[in-house]
Design a protein around this motif. Structure first.
Motif, PDB file in Angstrom:
ATOM      1  N   SER A 124       0.685   4.123  -2.868  1.00  0.00           N
ATOM      2  CA  SER A 124       0.470   5.513  -2.481  1.00  0.00           C
ATOM      3  C   SER A 124       1.530   6.419  -3.103  1.00  0.00           C
ATOM      4  O   SER A 124       1.216   7.520  -3.583  1.00  0.00           O
ATOM      5  CB  SER A 124       0.480   5.632  -0.970  1.00  0.00           C
ATOM      6  N   SER A 165       0.823  -1.214   0.000  1.00  0.00           N
ATOM      7  CA  SER A 165       0.000   0.000   0.000  1.00  0.00           C
ATOM      8  C   SER A 165       0.860   1.267   0.000  1.00  0.00           C
ATOM      9  O   SER A 165       0.475   2.278  -0.583  1.00  0.00           O
ATOM     10  CB  SER A 165      -0.949   0.010   1.195  1.00  0.00           C
ATOM     11  N   SER A 182       0.809   9.387  -5.792  1.00  0.00           N
ATOM     12  CA  SER A 182       1.289  10.740  -5.504  1.00  0.00           C
ATOM     13  C   SER A 182       2.172  11.255  -6.640  1.00  0.00           C
ATOM     14  O   SER A 182       2.101  12.428  -7.008  1.00  0.00           O
ATOM     15  CB  SER A 182       2.064  10.772  -4.193  1.00  0.00           C
TER      16      SER A 182
END
Length: 116
Positions: free
Chosen positions: A101, A97, A105
């Motif tokens: 992420s 995860s 981003s």
């Protein structure tokens, strides 16, 4: 917030594609004719903004129609139904995860940069 993030992602993706579309013709052009009836080859079309005046009128109709179909097909309500920017196919995936992420981003930051 979800609607604004969805719009930001969509515009960022379009801007990144447009940036690539501005750079790639410097190095590669399709072989053949853009418009056989006007005897206009892809190699005859200049790079950058000068290309706008070379594309035939019906070519612009096709481009606008295609953009409208894509805009309509991939919905206006994606932010209401789930995660903003997800249209049923995954591009940025990761098992971790934290890694996912970071990738998301990076996509957001690169999209913001391309919009500038």
């Amino acid at each position: 917030f979800k609607r604004r993030r969805s719009v930001e992602l969509k515009h960022g993706r379009v801007a990144m594609a447009a940036a690539m579309g501005y750079i790639i013709p410097e190095y590669y052009k399709f072989p053949g004719y853009l418009s056989p009836s006007l005897n206009l080859k892809f190699s005859d079309v200049p790079n950058g903004l000068a290309a706008l005046s070379k594309v035939p009128g019906l070519g612009w109709v096709q481009i606008i129609f295609f953009a409208g179909v894509i805009e309509g097909a991939f919905g206006f309500d994606d932010y209401k139904n789930g995660t903003p920017g997800e249209y049923g196919w995954k591009v940025l995936t990761a098992d971790d995860s934290g890694e996912k992420s970071n990738k998301l981003s990076a996509e957001l930051a690169n999209g913001r940069l391309a919009m500038m």
